[in-house]
Design a protein around this motif. Structure first.
Motif, PDB file in Angstrom:
ATOM      1  N   GLU A  33       0.814  -1.219   0.000  1.00 20.89           N
ATOM      2  CA  GLU A  33       0.000   0.000   0.000  1.00 20.89           C
ATOM      3  C   GLU A  33       0.846   1.265   0.000  1.00 20.89           C
ATOM      4  O   GLU A  33       0.346   2.349  -0.320  1.00 20.89           O
ATOM      5  CB  GLU A  33      -0.936  -0.019   1.211  1.00 20.89           C
ATOM      6  CG  GLU A  33      -2.032  -1.064   1.064  1.00 20.89           C
ATOM      7  CD  GLU A  33      -2.731  -1.382   2.375  1.00 20.89           C
ATOM      8  OE1 GLU A  33      -2.379  -0.759   3.404  1.00 20.89           O
ATOM      9  OE2 GLU A  33      -3.611  -2.266   2.377  1.00 20.89           O
ATOM     10  N   ARG A  34       2.111   1.144   0.329  1.00 20.13           N
ATOM     11  CA  ARG A  34       2.999   2.320   0.282  1.00 20.13           C
ATOM     12  C   ARG A  34       3.491   2.609  -1.133  1.00 20.13           C
ATOM     13  O   ARG A  34       4.102   3.652  -1.375  1.00 20.13           O
ATOM     14  CB  ARG A  34       4.185   2.110   1.230  1.00 20.13           C
ATOM     15  CG  ARG A  34       3.795   2.159   2.705  1.00 20.13           C
ATOM     16  CD  ARG A  34       5.011   2.270   3.600  1.00 20.13           C
ATOM     17  NE  ARG A  34       5.779   1.034   3.654  1.00 20.13           N
ATOM     18  CZ  ARG A  34       5.584   0.057   4.540  1.00 20.13           C
ATOM     19  NH1 ARG A  34       4.609   0.164   5.438  1.00 20.13           N
ATOM     20  NH2 ARG A  34       6.337  -1.025   4.535  1.00 20.13           N
ATOM     21  N   VAL A  90       2.652   3.969  -4.237  1.00 20.73           N
ATOM     22  CA  VAL A  90       1.589   4.811  -4.786  1.00 20.73           C
ATOM     23  C   VAL A  90       1.795   4.965  -6.299  1.00 20.73           C
ATOM     24  O   VAL A  90       2.869   5.379  -6.740  1.00 20.73           O
ATOM     25  CB  VAL A  90       1.583   6.189  -4.104  1.00 20.73           C
ATOM     26  CG1 VAL A  90       0.481   7.063  -4.688  1.00 20.73           C
ATOM     27  CG2 VAL A  90       1.407   6.021  -2.595  1.00 20.73           C
ATOM     28  N   PRO A  91       0.788   4.650  -7.109  1.00 19.25           N
ATOM     29  CA  PRO A  91       0.918   4.835  -8.553  1.00 19.25           C
ATOM     30  C   PRO A  91       1.097   6.313  -8.910  1.00 19.25           C
ATOM     31  O   PRO A  91       0.603   7.205  -8.208  1.00 19.25           O
ATOM     32  CB  PRO A  91      -0.409   4.298  -9.101  1.00 19.25           C
ATOM     33  CG  PRO A  91      -0.975   3.453  -8.000  1.00 19.25           C
ATOM     34  CD  PRO A  91      -0.510   4.076  -6.725  1.00 19.25           C
ATOM     35  N   GLY A  92       1.805   6.561 -10.006  1.00 17.79           N
ATOM     36  CA  GLY A  92       1.994   7.939 -10.427  1.00 17.79           C
ATOM     37  C   GLY A  92       2.568   8.041 -11.823  1.00 17.79           C
ATOM     38  O   GLY A  92       2.764   7.028 -12.514  1.00 17.79           O
ATOM     39  N   THR A 145       8.123   8.473  -8.614  1.00 19.04           N
ATOM     40  CA  THR A 145       7.156   7.397  -8.842  1.00 19.04           C
ATOM     41  C   THR A 145       7.841   6.030  -8.788  1.00 19.04           C
ATOM     42  O   THR A 145       8.873   5.819  -9.415  1.00 19.04           O
ATOM     43  CB  THR A 145       6.471   7.574 -10.211  1.00 19.04           C
ATOM     44  OG1 THR A 145       5.693   8.774 -10.189  1.00 19.04           O
ATOM     45  CG2 THR A 145       5.568   6.394 -10.538  1.00 19.04           C
ATOM     46  N   GLY A 181      -6.844   0.228 -10.761  1.00 18.21           N
ATOM     47  CA  GLY A 181      -6.807   1.660 -10.516  1.00 18.21           C
ATOM     48  C   GLY A 181      -7.358   2.409 -11.710  1.00 18.21           C
ATOM     49  O   GLY A 181      -8.043   1.849 -12.568  1.00 18.21           O
ATOM     50  N   ARG A 241      -3.163  -1.476  -8.953  1.00 11.90           N
ATOM     51  CA  ARG A 241      -2.452  -1.305  -7.685  1.00 11.90           C
ATOM     52  C   ARG A 241      -1.817  -2.622  -7.244  1.00 11.90           C
ATOM     53  O   ARG A 241      -2.318  -3.698  -7.589  1.00 11.90           O
ATOM     54  CB  ARG A 241      -3.426  -0.799  -6.622  1.00 11.90           C
ATOM     55  CG  ARG A 241      -3.918   0.629  -6.850  1.00 11.90           C
ATOM     56  CD  ARG A 241      -4.993   0.993  -5.844  1.00 11.90           C
ATOM     57  NE  ARG A 241      -6.218   0.247  -6.097  1.00 11.90           N
ATOM     58  CZ  ARG A 241      -7.126  -0.019  -5.174  1.00 11.90           C
ATOM     59  NH1 ARG A 241      -6.952   0.373  -3.922  1.00 11.90           N
ATOM     60  NH2 ARG A 241      -8.221  -0.689  -5.497  1.00 11.90           N
TER      61      ARG A 241
END
Length: 492
Positions: A317-318, A320-322, A329, A363, A369
Motif C-alpha cells: 500500500e505504500r 503509490v501509482p503515479g 514514482t 486503478g 495497484r
C-alpha cells in the motif's frame, strides 16, 4: 494506426549503417501508456526488410572487418558504446519510460547502467576467457578455437527493452557475430537509439541492424524462418517461443529461448520477516509486476503466514501509482490497454475461485495497484498462469517437503526464492527445486558469469559467461602434429 501527432518523433530501421523507412510507407506508433497518446512513429517492416537486414549482416560477417578483428579491438568499440550509453542515459531512460510506462528512476538507475555493464562484461569476457588445451603424449597438440557463429537474430521483449536487448547483443557482438535485432513493437525506440550510438562508437555498418515490426506474418516471423540466419536468441512469452523454435527447426538453426515464468517465493518459519517482506515486494511489484522473474507465487509457513501477509499488504500500500516520468514514482501503469485488460481479467475472477483480495485492485487508466490475494485453490489460474502484472498470491504451507512439491508442480521453472536463516535448509531446498535460478534471502542479484535460463515452459538453453560463448560461437577442435610419432591417437 494512430493519427499523426505534431510532437511524434520519427525513427527508422537501422540496416547496413543507414536509418531507413519501410519501402511501402507502412508504419505504426508507439503509445505512451500513461498519457494514452502516440509519441513515436516507426516503420512497419516485414519480409522485405528482414531480407535486407539479414543480407547486410551477412555481408558484414562474410567480408567485413568485425569478425576478423581481434577481441581486444572489438572490446575497445564495445566499451566506447558503453560510454555513449551512459552519456545518453537520460534520453535512453525516458524512451523506455514513454514506450512502456516503466518508472524513469528505474530506467535511469537500473536499466541503463546494466546495459552498459552488459556491454563491458561480455567485451572483457571475450578477451579474458581461456580456451582449452588438451595434453597429448602422441606427438600432437590439440586445442579449441571459438569461432563466431555468423548472423544472429535477437528478439527482445517489451518489459526491459534496452537492458534485455543488450543482454542478447553484447555477447553476440563480443564474439564477432553480426546481429539483426527486432525489438518488441510496444517498446522499439531505445534500441534504435542504441544502434545509432553503435555507429557513433565505430561499429562497422551492418554489424548491428534493427528491424521494426510485429511477430506473426511480419518481421519477426520472417527473421526466425530465414535461411541466412545462424543463431536465434529470443526472450518472450512461452507460446511465442514454441513458434520461434518451430520456425528455426526448418533450417536447424540453434535457438536460445528465455520464456515465461511463475516464480515461487517461499518464506519459512525462521525467516527474517522484515527482510522477506522487503525482497518480496520488489519481487512481486517491480516494473508493475511485468517481470518474467516476478515472485508472484508466494508460500509462507502457516505459523507466520498471517503476520507476513499483514506486513506484505502494508508495504504494498505504500507503493503509490503515479506519472512514470516523475522521479518519485515507484509504480507506473501497465504497458498497454490490451495487457491491462488481461491482468484485470484475473482480478475479476478472484472471488469466483474462492479467493480474497487483501489489498490492491484495478486503478484508474492503465494502472493496477499492488495486489495481494489469499484463499485460492491450487488449480486457480492466478496460481498457475503467468499474469505479468502486480498480483501475488499467498498460500500457507506446513512442511518443507510439501512446499518443495508445490513449487515443482508447475510447467514453469525459471526461478524461485526462499527465505530462511537455516543454512542447511537453504542448500537442501535450493538443490530440490527444478528451476534455473534460486535466490536465498534476496532477489534479482545477478552474476553475469552464471548461467541464466529456465526449465520446462520457461525456456531452452542458458546464457551468461561461458554459456553465452558456447551459444554464440562454433567451437572448433584443432589438432597439430608436432612430433615424429605416427600414432594418430584415439579414433572417432
Amino acid at each position: 494506426m494512430a493519427g499523426q501527432q505534431p510532437d511524434v518523433e520519427v525513427f527508422g530501421h537501422v540496416i547496413g549503417g543507414e536509418e531507413v523507412t519501410a519501402g511501402d510507407g507502412a508504419h505504426f506508433d508507439s503509445v505512451d501508456p500513461y498519457t494514452g497518446t502516440a509519441w513515436a512513429r516507426l516503420p512497419l517492416g516485414g519480409a522485405a526488410e528482414a531480407d535486407l537486414a539479414v543480407a547486410a549482416a551477412r555481408r558484414a560477417f562474410d567480408t567485413g572487418p568485425w569478425p576478423r578483428m581481434g577481441a581486444a579491438e572489438r572490446r575497445t568499440i564495445l566499451h566506447r558504446l558503453a560510454d555513449l550509453v551512459l552519456e545518453n542515459r537520460e534520453l535512453l531512460a525516458l524512451a523506455d519510460t514513454r514506450d512502456m510506462g516503466k518508472p524513469v528512476t528505474q530506467s535511469l538507475t537500473k536499466d541503463v547502467p546494466r546495459t552498459a555493464e552488459n556491454l563491458r562484461f561480455f567485451a572483457d569476457h571475450a578477451c579474458l576467457t581461456p580456451a582449452e588445451v588438451y595434453p597429448s603424449d602422441t606427438g600432437h597438440h590439440a586445442y579449441t578455437r571459438y569461432e563466431p557463429a555468423g548472423v544472429v537474430v535477437a528478439i527482445a521483449p517489451w518489459n526491459f527493452p534496452l537492458m534485455l536487448a543488450s543482454w542478447k547483443i553484447a555477447p553476440a557482438l563480443a564474439w564477432g557475430n553480426t546481429v539483426v535485432l527486432k525489438p518488441a513493437e510496444d517498446s522499439p525506440v531505445s534500441v534504435t537509439m542504441l544502434a545509432r550510438l553503435a555507429l557513433e562508437a565505430g561499429m562497422p555498418p551492418g554489424v548491428l541492424n534493427v528491424v521494426h515490426g510485429y511477430g506473426p506474418d511480419s518481421a519477426g516471423a520472417a527473421l526466425t524462418a530465414h535461411p541466412g540466419v545462424d543463431r536465434i536468441t529470443f526472450t518472450g512469452e512461452s507460446s511465442t517461443g514454441v513458434a520461434v523454435a518451430r520456425a528455426a527447426a526448418t533450417h536447424l538453426t540453434p535457438v536460445s529461448l528465455e520464456l515465461g515464468g511463475k516464480g515461487a517465493n517461499v518464506v519459512f518459519a525462521d525467516a527474517d520477516l522484515d527482510q522477506a517482506v522487503e525482497w518480496s515486494v520488489r519481487a512481486a511489484f517491480t516494473n508493475a509486476g511485468q517481470v518474467c522473474l516476478a515472485g508472484s507465487r508466494l508460500y509462507a509457513h502457516r505459523s507466520v503466514v498471517g503476520e507476513f501477509t499483514r506486513r506484505l499488504c502494508a508495504a504494498a500500500e505504500r507503493l503509490v501509482p503515479g506519472d512514470p516520468k516523475d522521479p518519485g514514482t515507484l509504480l507506473g501503469p501497465l504497458s498497454s490497454e490490451a495487457h491491462h485488460d488481461k491482468v484485470t481479467g484475473y482480478l475479476d475472477t478472484v472471488t469466483a475461485w474462492g479467493g480474497s483480495v487483501e489489498t490492491g485492485g484495478a486503478g484508474s487508466g492503465l494502472f493496477v495497484r499492488p495486489t495481494v490475494i489469499t484463499g485460492l485453490p491450487k488449480d486457480a489460474p492466478h496460481r498457475t498462469e503467468e499474469i505479468f502484472g502486480p498480483l501475488v498470491t499467498v498460500t500457507p504451507f506446513d512442511t518443507e517437503d510439501e512446499v518443495v512439491a508445490e513449487v515443482n508442480d508447475s510447467p514453469y521453472g525459471l526461478n524461485a526464492m526462499l527465505f530462511t536463516e537455516d543454512l542447511s535448509r537453504a542448500h537442501r531446498v535450493a538443490a530440490s527445486l527444478r528451476v534455473g535460478t534460486v535466490w536465498v534471502n534476496c532477489f534479482f542479484v545477478r552474476d553475469l558469469r552464471a548461467p541464466f535460463g529456465g526449465v520446462g515452459r520457461s525456456g531452452l538453453g542458458r546464457e551468461g559467461g561461458t554459456y553465452s560463448r558456447e551459444f554464440f560461437t562454433e567451437p572448433k577442435a584443432v589438432v597439430v602434429r608436432i612430433g615424429d610419432d605416427t600414432d594418430t591417437g584415439a579414433g572417432a
